[in-house]
Design a protein around this motif. Structure first.
Motif, PDB file in Angstrom:
ATOM      1  N   UNK A  83      33.622  38.006  37.078  1.00  0.00           N
ATOM      2  CA  UNK A  83      34.173  38.908  36.066  1.00  0.00           C
ATOM      3  C   UNK A  83      35.301  38.278  35.274  1.00  0.00           C
ATOM      4  N   UNK A  84      36.071  37.409  35.899  1.00  0.00           N
ATOM      5  CA  UNK A  84      37.177  36.757  35.202  1.00  0.00           C
ATOM      6  C   UNK A  84      36.680  35.923  34.025  1.00  0.00           C
ATOM      7  N   UNK A  85      35.429  35.465  34.112  1.00  0.00           N
ATOM      8  CA  UNK A  85      34.860  34.646  33.036  1.00  0.00           C
ATOM      9  C   UNK A  85      33.905  35.449  32.159  1.00  0.00           C
ATOM     10  N   UNK A  86      33.028  36.253  32.778  1.00  0.00           N
ATOM     11  CA  UNK A  86      32.030  36.988  32.006  1.00  0.00           C
ATOM     12  C   UNK A  86      32.621  38.170  31.252  1.00  0.00           C
ATOM     13  N   UNK A  87      33.671  38.775  31.825  1.00  0.00           N
ATOM     14  CA  UNK A  87      34.349  39.904  31.174  1.00  0.00           C
ATOM     15  C   UNK A  87      35.850  39.668  31.167  1.00  0.00           C
ATOM     16  N   UNK A  88      36.328  38.653  30.450  1.00  0.00           N
ATOM     17  CA  UNK A  88      37.754  38.289  30.491  1.00  0.00           C
ATOM     18  C   UNK A  88      38.682  39.412  30.069  1.00  0.00           C
ATOM     19  N   UNK A  89      38.180  40.333  29.248  1.00  0.00           N
ATOM     20  CA  UNK A  89      39.044  41.431  28.815  1.00  0.00           C
ATOM     21  C   UNK A  89      39.431  42.330  29.986  1.00  0.00           C
ATOM     22  N   UNK A  90      38.614  42.346  31.039  1.00  0.00           N
ATOM     23  CA  UNK A  90      38.919  43.155  32.208  1.00  0.00           C
ATOM     24  C   UNK A  90      40.026  42.528  33.052  1.00  0.00           C
ATOM     25  N   UNK A  91      40.158  41.212  32.924  1.00  0.00           N
ATOM     26  CA  UNK A  91      41.129  40.506  33.741  1.00  0.00           C
ATOM     27  C   UNK A  91      42.542  40.529  33.193  1.00  0.00           C
TER      28      UNK A  91
ATOM     29  N   UNK B 139      40.514  47.316  38.373  1.00  0.00           N
ATOM     30  CA  UNK B 139      40.608  46.114  39.198  1.00  0.00           C
ATOM     31  C   UNK B 139      39.266  45.409  39.226  1.00  0.00           C
ATOM     32  N   UNK B 140      39.295  44.111  39.309  1.00  0.00           N
ATOM     33  CA  UNK B 140      38.045  43.341  39.361  1.00  0.00           C
ATOM     34  C   UNK B 140      37.395  43.390  40.742  1.00  0.00           C
ATOM     35  N   UNK B 141      38.080  43.964  41.698  1.00  0.00           N
ATOM     36  CA  UNK B 141      37.565  43.989  43.068  1.00  0.00           C
ATOM     37  C   UNK B 141      36.636  45.190  43.244  1.00  0.00           C
TER      38      UNK B 141
ATOM     39  N   UNK C 152      17.933  40.662  32.856  1.00  0.00           N
ATOM     40  CA  UNK C 152      17.870  41.371  31.578  1.00  0.00           C
ATOM     41  C   UNK C 152      18.497  40.566  30.450  1.00  0.00           C
ATOM     42  N   UNK C 153      19.434  39.675  30.786  1.00  0.00           N
ATOM     43  CA  UNK C 153      20.116  38.856  29.782  1.00  0.00           C
ATOM     44  C   UNK C 153      20.239  37.406  30.273  1.00  0.00           C
ATOM     45  N   UNK C 154      19.121  36.700  30.439  1.00  0.00           N
ATOM     46  CA  UNK C 154      19.180  35.333  30.980  1.00  0.00           C
ATOM     47  C   UNK C 154      19.971  34.365  30.118  1.00  0.00           C
ATOM     48  N   UNK C 155      19.879  34.515  28.782  1.00  0.00           N
ATOM     49  CA  UNK C 155      20.600  33.593  27.908  1.00  0.00           C
ATOM     50  C   UNK C 155      22.107  33.772  28.052  1.00  0.00           C
ATOM     51  N   UNK C 156      22.545  35.006  28.128  1.00  0.00           N
ATOM     52  CA  UNK C 156      23.980  35.280  28.263  1.00  0.00           C
ATOM     53  C   UNK C 156      24.518  34.709  29.565  1.00  0.00           C
ATOM     54  N   UNK C 157      23.756  34.848  30.646  1.00  0.00           N
ATOM     55  CA  UNK C 157      24.209  34.335  31.937  1.00  0.00           C
ATOM     56  C   UNK C 157      24.147  32.824  32.010  1.00  0.00           C
ATOM     57  N   UNK C 158      23.207  32.226  31.281  1.00  0.00           N
ATOM     58  CA  UNK C 158      23.162  30.764  31.221  1.00  0.00           C
ATOM     59  C   UNK C 158      24.407  30.235  30.521  1.00  0.00           C
ATOM     60  N   UNK C 159      24.841  30.946  29.484  1.00  0.00           N
ATOM     61  CA  UNK C 159      26.063  30.552  28.773  1.00  0.00           C
ATOM     62  C   UNK C 159      27.274  30.675  29.690  1.00  0.00           C
ATOM     63  N   UNK C 160      27.336  31.755  30.469  1.00  0.00           N
ATOM     64  CA  UNK C 160      28.441  31.930  31.424  1.00  0.00           C
ATOM     65  C   UNK C 160      28.458  30.776  32.419  1.00  0.00           C
ATOM     66  N   UNK C 161      27.290  30.415  32.922  1.00  0.00           N
ATOM     67  CA  UNK C 161      27.192  29.332  33.896  1.00  0.00           C
ATOM     68  C   UNK C 161      27.662  28.009  33.303  1.00  0.00           C
ATOM     69  N   UNK C 162      27.296  27.772  32.054  1.00  0.00           N
ATOM     70  CA  UNK C 162      27.663  26.514  31.403  1.00  0.00           C
ATOM     71  C   UNK C 162      29.164  26.450  31.089  1.00  0.00           C
ATOM     72  N   UNK C 163      29.779  27.589  30.811  1.00  0.00           N
ATOM     73  CA  UNK C 163      31.194  27.619  30.425  1.00  0.00           C
ATOM     74  C   UNK C 163      32.123  27.911  31.597  1.00  0.00           C
ATOM     75  N   UNK C 164      31.555  28.196  32.761  1.00  0.00           N
ATOM     76  CA  UNK C 164      32.350  28.648  33.900  1.00  0.00           C
ATOM     77  C   UNK C 164      33.172  27.535  34.518  1.00  0.00           C
ATOM     78  N   UNK C 165      34.276  27.938  35.155  1.00  0.00           N
ATOM     79  CA  UNK C 165      35.048  27.005  35.954  1.00  0.00           C
ATOM     80  C   UNK C 165      34.354  26.850  37.315  1.00  0.00           C
ATOM     81  N   UNK C 166      34.895  26.023  38.177  1.00  0.00           N
ATOM     82  CA  UNK C 166      34.256  25.755  39.467  1.00  0.00           C
ATOM     83  C   UNK C 166      34.126  27.013  40.317  1.00  0.00           C
TER      84      UNK C 166
END
Length: 225
Positions: A180-188, A89-91, A120-134
């Motif tokens: 998690x729904x965006x950064x780890x979609x396979x978990x969702x 679960x994502x919770x 530890x991974x600023x570039x990866x999180x910047x990409x998540x932020x840019x591609x994220x929904x509201x």
């Protein structure tokens, strides 16, 4: 989480036994750190994240091999436990510290650990932020705002910070689920519908003050579509 109270007490004692002059992570900080590592879209190997658990020097300075093996085993067991729960679960259920004098829930160490993992991974999180929904974007922004409060650099008023302080422990799991729904979609895949239901039940009302501390209503700020 699936870790028993006995396992957590043991991990807490092992972390507390590390040289305190190096400022090793507390149990709450480590729990936030592990959550941030596992939420990252990029794999962060133990060889990279483990030294930060020991403190500023990255050296644990274990007194003997038995203590080293026991501590590392307990640390990795908690990592695996959090990973296992995320798969189901994502919770998540953050481990918060509690002020023994006031019984106040202290979310700051957990957020500090989570923020450390993101660094530890600023570039990866910047990409998540840019591609994220509201939903995801506002969740990340809220966690960033919490870390600003923790570091004493928040621009929010004292009144706003007091309000955020009360809301933070309940909102943090909600924010992590949205991320998690965006950064780890396979978990969702198997938990997405459940998580969305939890998100809807936990998010602030549209006319409530926005948790990010802007002073505006939620519908006019992070809740704006």
């Amino acid at each position: 989480m699936s870790c028993s109270d006995q396992d957590l007490d043991r991990l807490d004692k092992l972390l507390s036994a590390l040289p305190q002059e190096n400022f090793p992570m507390t149990l709450s900080e480590f729990d936030g750190y592990v959550t941030g590592i596992l939420a990252c879209p990029d794999l962060v190997p133990p060889s990279e994240w483990l030294p930060h658990v020991w403190g500023e020097t990255g050296e644990a300075n274990f007194p003997d091999l038995t203590t080293a093996e026991e501590t590392i085993s307990a640390v990795k067991a908690h990592y695996n436990s959090v990973a296992s729960e995320m798969t189901k679960t994502l919770w998540i259920e953050p481990i918060y510290e509690v002020d023994p004098n006031s019984d106040e829930t202290l979310w700051e160490p957990w957020v500090d650990g989570f923020a450390w993992a993101l660094r530890l991974r600023p570039e990866a999180w910047q990409t998540v932020l840019e591609q994220a929904d509201d939903e995801t974007r506002s969740s990340l922004i809220f966690l960033f705002a919490l870390q600003d409060i923790n570091e004493g650099i928040s621009k929010s008023t004292d009144e706003e910070i007091d309000e955020i302080d009360l809301q933070a422990p309940d909102l943090i799991p909600n924010c992590v689920a949205a991320i998690l729904l965006v950064s780890r979609p396979e978990l969702g895949m198997g938990a997405g519908s459940v998580s969305h239901g939890l998100l809807r039940s936990k998010r602030p009302g549209r006319n409530d003050p926005c948790p990010c501390g802007s002073g505006r209503k939620y519908k006019q700020c992070c809740g704006k579509n």
